[in-house]
Motif scaffolding. Structure first.
Motif, mmCIF file in Angstrom:
data_model
loop_
_atom_site.group_PDB
_atom_site.id
_atom_site.type_symbol
_atom_site.label_atom_id
_atom_site.label_comp_id
_atom_site.label_asym_id
_atom_site.label_seq_id
_atom_site.Cartn_x
_atom_site.Cartn_y
_atom_site.Cartn_z
ATOM 1 N N ASP A 1 -60.182 -3.316 28.440
ATOM 2 C CA ASP A 1 -60.981 -4.108 29.354
ATOM 3 C C ASP A 1 -62.355 -3.522 29.643
ATOM 4 O OD1 ASP A 1 -59.100 -3.229 32.384
ATOM 5 O OD2 ASP A 1 -60.310 -2.035 30.997
ATOM 6 N N TYR A 2 -62.669 -2.352 29.088
ATOM 7 C CA TYR A 2 -64.024 -1.828 29.215
ATOM 8 C C TYR A 2 -64.990 -2.554 28.271
ATOM 9 C CZ TYR A 2 -62.375 0.446 25.007
ATOM 10 O OH TYR A 2 -61.843 0.683 23.781
ATOM 11 N N LYS A 3 -64.452 -3.205 27.239
ATOM 12 C CA LYS A 3 -65.284 -3.851 26.224
ATOM 13 C C LYS A 3 -65.618 -5.260 26.685
ATOM 14 C CE LYS A 3 -63.944 -3.330 21.952
ATOM 15 N NZ LYS A 3 -63.262 -3.538 20.645
ATOM 16 N N LEU A 4 -66.811 -5.433 27.221
ATOM 17 C CA LEU A 4 -67.211 -6.739 27.740
ATOM 18 C C LEU A 4 -67.620 -7.674 26.611
ATOM 19 C CD1 LEU A 4 -69.350 -5.845 30.910
ATOM 20 C CD2 LEU A 4 -66.967 -6.586 30.810
ATOM 21 N N GLU B 1 -66.580 -1.941 37.162
ATOM 22 C CA GLU B 1 -67.872 -2.614 37.113
ATOM 23 C C GLU B 1 -68.898 -1.783 36.355
ATOM 24 O OE1 GLU B 1 -69.356 -3.569 40.959
ATOM 25 O OE2 GLU B 1 -70.936 -4.903 40.204
ATOM 26 N N GLN B 2 -69.560 -2.442 35.416
ATOM 27 C CA GLN B 2 -70.570 -1.792 34.597
ATOM 28 C C GLN B 2 -71.965 -2.143 35.122
ATOM 29 O OE1 GLN B 2 -69.951 -2.384 30.349
ATOM 30 N NE2 GLN B 2 -67.719 -2.293 30.613
ATOM 31 N N GLN C 1 -67.323 -10.028 35.125
ATOM 32 C CA GLN C 1 -68.568 -9.807 35.850
ATOM 33 C C GLN C 1 -69.518 -10.984 35.614
ATOM 34 O OE1 GLN C 1 -68.851 -5.136 34.650
ATOM 35 N NE2 GLN C 1 -70.462 -5.833 36.037
ATOM 36 N N LEU D 1 -75.165 -11.009 23.274
ATOM 37 C CA LEU D 1 -74.895 -9.655 23.731
ATOM 38 C C LEU D 1 -73.599 -9.177 23.110
ATOM 39 C CD1 LEU D 1 -75.984 -10.147 27.371
ATOM 40 C CD2 LEU D 1 -76.256 -7.932 26.266
ATOM 41 N N PHE E 1 -71.633 -10.228 40.635
ATOM 42 C CA PHE E 1 -70.264 -10.083 41.118
ATOM 43 C C PHE E 1 -69.396 -9.384 40.086
ATOM 44 C CE2 PHE E 1 -70.617 -12.574 44.904
ATOM 45 C CZ PHE E 1 -71.519 -13.589 44.621
ATOM 46 N N TYR E 2 -68.510 -8.562 40.597
ATOM 47 C CA TYR E 2 -67.386 -8.027 39.821
ATOM 48 C C TYR E 2 -66.165 -8.730 40.388
ATOM 49 C CZ TYR E 2 -63.835 -4.766 38.136
ATOM 50 O OH TYR E 2 -62.732 -4.195 37.535
ATOM 51 N N TYR F 1 -71.628 2.966 27.939
ATOM 52 C CA TYR F 1 -71.487 1.922 26.923
ATOM 53 C C TYR F 1 -72.859 1.594 26.334
ATOM 54 C CZ TYR F 1 -67.789 1.217 30.429
ATOM 55 O OH TYR F 1 -66.794 1.408 31.344
ATOM 56 N N ASN G 1 -61.017 -7.786 33.966
ATOM 57 C CA ASN G 1 -62.395 -7.402 34.240
ATOM 58 C C ASN G 1 -63.278 -8.617 34.003
ATOM 59 O OD1 ASN G 1 -64.894 -6.219 34.408
ATOM 60 N ND2 ASN G 1 -64.551 -4.685 32.841
ATOM 61 N N PHE H 1 -75.197 -14.771 32.987
ATOM 62 C CA PHE H 1 -74.148 -14.430 32.020
ATOM 63 C C PHE H 1 -72.833 -14.146 32.725
ATOM 64 C CE2 PHE H 1 -76.350 -14.211 28.069
ATOM 65 C CZ PHE H 1 -77.637 -13.777 28.340
ATOM 66 N N PRO I 1 -82.451 -1.006 31.799
ATOM 67 C CA PRO I 1 -83.447 -2.033 31.482
ATOM 68 C C PRO I 1 -83.559 -2.340 29.992
ATOM 69 C CG PRO I 1 -84.519 0.047 31.940
ATOM 70 C CD PRO I 1 -83.062 0.253 32.229
ATOM 71 N N PHE J 1 -69.525 -11.242 26.204
ATOM 72 C CA PHE J 1 -70.432 -12.080 26.987
ATOM 73 C C PHE J 1 -70.404 -13.518 26.491
ATOM 74 C CE2 PHE J 1 -73.109 -9.284 29.636
ATOM 75 C CZ PHE J 1 -72.653 -8.052 29.211
ATOM 76 N N TYR K 1 -74.670 -1.655 24.239
ATOM 77 C CA TYR K 1 -74.606 -3.048 23.803
ATOM 78 C C TYR K 1 -75.918 -3.373 23.111
ATOM 79 C CZ TYR K 1 -70.675 -3.709 27.080
ATOM 80 O OH TYR K 1 -69.473 -3.620 27.739
ATOM 81 N N PHE L 1 -73.696 -11.779 35.802
ATOM 82 C CA PHE L 1 -74.999 -11.127 35.794
ATOM 83 C C PHE L 1 -76.099 -12.176 35.828
ATOM 84 C CE2 PHE L 1 -73.652 -6.852 34.581
ATOM 85 C CZ PHE L 1 -72.497 -7.064 33.840
ATOM 86 N N GLN M 1 -79.944 -12.299 34.364
ATOM 87 C CA GLN M 1 -80.942 -11.601 33.569
ATOM 88 C C GLN M 1 -82.312 -12.105 33.979
ATOM 89 O OE1 GLN M 1 -80.831 -11.791 29.160
ATOM 90 N NE2 GLN M 1 -81.195 -9.582 29.225
ATOM 91 N N GLN N 1 -83.824 -7.416 32.485
ATOM 92 C CA GLN N 1 -82.871 -6.587 33.210
ATOM 93 C C GLN N 1 -81.644 -7.393 33.619
ATOM 94 O OE1 GLN N 1 -83.169 -3.043 34.606
ATOM 95 N NE2 GLN N 1 -80.979 -3.509 34.741
ATOM 96 N N LEU N 2 -80.463 -6.880 33.366
ATOM 97 C CA LEU N 2 -79.220 -7.502 33.814
ATOM 98 C C LEU N 2 -78.909 -7.027 35.219
ATOM 99 C CD1 LEU N 2 -76.959 -7.248 30.652
ATOM 100 C CD2 LEU N 2 -77.693 -9.356 31.749
ATOM 101 N N PHE O 1 -70.979 -5.716 22.164
ATOM 102 C CA PHE O 1 -70.554 -4.338 22.415
ATOM 103 C C PHE O 1 -70.758 -3.487 21.169
ATOM 104 C CE2 PHE O 1 -67.818 -0.979 23.963
ATOM 105 C CZ PHE O 1 -67.122 -0.538 22.849
ATOM 106 N N ASN P 1 -76.454 -7.072 38.408
ATOM 107 C CA ASN P 1 -75.067 -7.369 38.772
ATOM 108 C C ASN P 1 -75.011 -8.340 39.948
ATOM 109 O OD1 ASN P 1 -74.896 -5.030 37.106
ATOM 110 N ND2 ASN P 1 -72.861 -4.640 37.937
#
Lengths: 112, 110
Positions: free
Chosen positions: B95-98, A100-101, B33, A43, B47-48, A33, B31, B86, A105, B100, A35, B35, B37, B42-43, A45, B45
């Protein structure tokens, strides 16, 4: 194991130039993906790959933006004729088929 | 598209304090998550968690999918917890398209 990597980490370019941003996903992840994170838009997509195909390009902001993925691995995001509003951090993520994605960086792009 | 609202937008904590961050979303999701930052962008992870409760050290999260919200708990906060948190949810149709939320900026003071 290695995470998602992106290059370059920073890119400064002049308005009107083309740029290429690279993403190396986590080994074995079939989904990839892109973003974008900008001050005004948060943020958002851009595009989704499953293997080498891109079933969802709905987030690409204009036809100046394109992306490809080869060998089910590395992806390149290309911005042609860059504009100042393209300045942002471009983030790449990968995941197993779904779920989970994990993010890289980012590449900070500045268009002068 | 799905709307994601995070609250509060900003949070200032004294080291050692506990806090709760909230994420409301406008549709059912498969889905979700959380994050963190970090200052370098850097994001990370956390929790999922499309449903249920998970814990990882001083952090825990709960998602109540039927009521369309998720909570992130930070206990015994440390200065290294500072940053932007976030919540991201997957579009119900794809559901792949997050999508935020705007994030919660946490500042932990020593």
């Amino acid at each position: 194991g290695a995470g998602v990597s992106q290059s370059p980490s920073n890119k400064v370019t002049e308005k009107g130039k083309d740029v290429e941003l690279r993403c190396d996903p986590i080994s074995g992840h079939t989904a990839l993906y892109w973003y974008r994170q900008s001050l005004g838009q948060g943020l958002e997509f851009l595009i989704y790959f499953q293997g080498n195909s891109a079933p969802d390009k709905s987030g690409l902001p204009s036809d100046r933006f394109s992306a490809e993925r080869t060998g089910g691995s590395v992806s390149t995001l290309t911005i042609q004729r860059t504009q100042q509003e393209d300045s942002a951090v471009y983030l790449c993520a990968s995941s197993p088929v779904a779920g989970e994605q994990f993010f890289g960086p980012g590449t900070r792009l500045t268009v002068l | 598209g799905i709307q994601v609202e995070q609250s509060p937008p900003d949070l200032i904590l004294q080291e050692g304090a506990n806090s709760t961050l909230r994420c409301n979303f406008s549709d059912s999701v498969n889905n979700l998550q959380w994050f963190h930052q970090n200052p370098w962008g850097q994001l990370i992870n956390l929790f999922y968690i499309p449903s249920g409760t998970k814990q990882n050290g001083r952090l825990s999260a709960t998602t109540v999918a039927t009521e369309r919200y998720s909570l992130l708990y930070i206990s015994s906060s440390q200065t290294t917890d500072s940053g932007v948190y976030f919540c991201a949810v997957g579009d119900p149709s794809n559901d792949y398209k997050l999508s935020f939320g705007a994030g919660t900026t946490v500042t932990v003071r020593a």
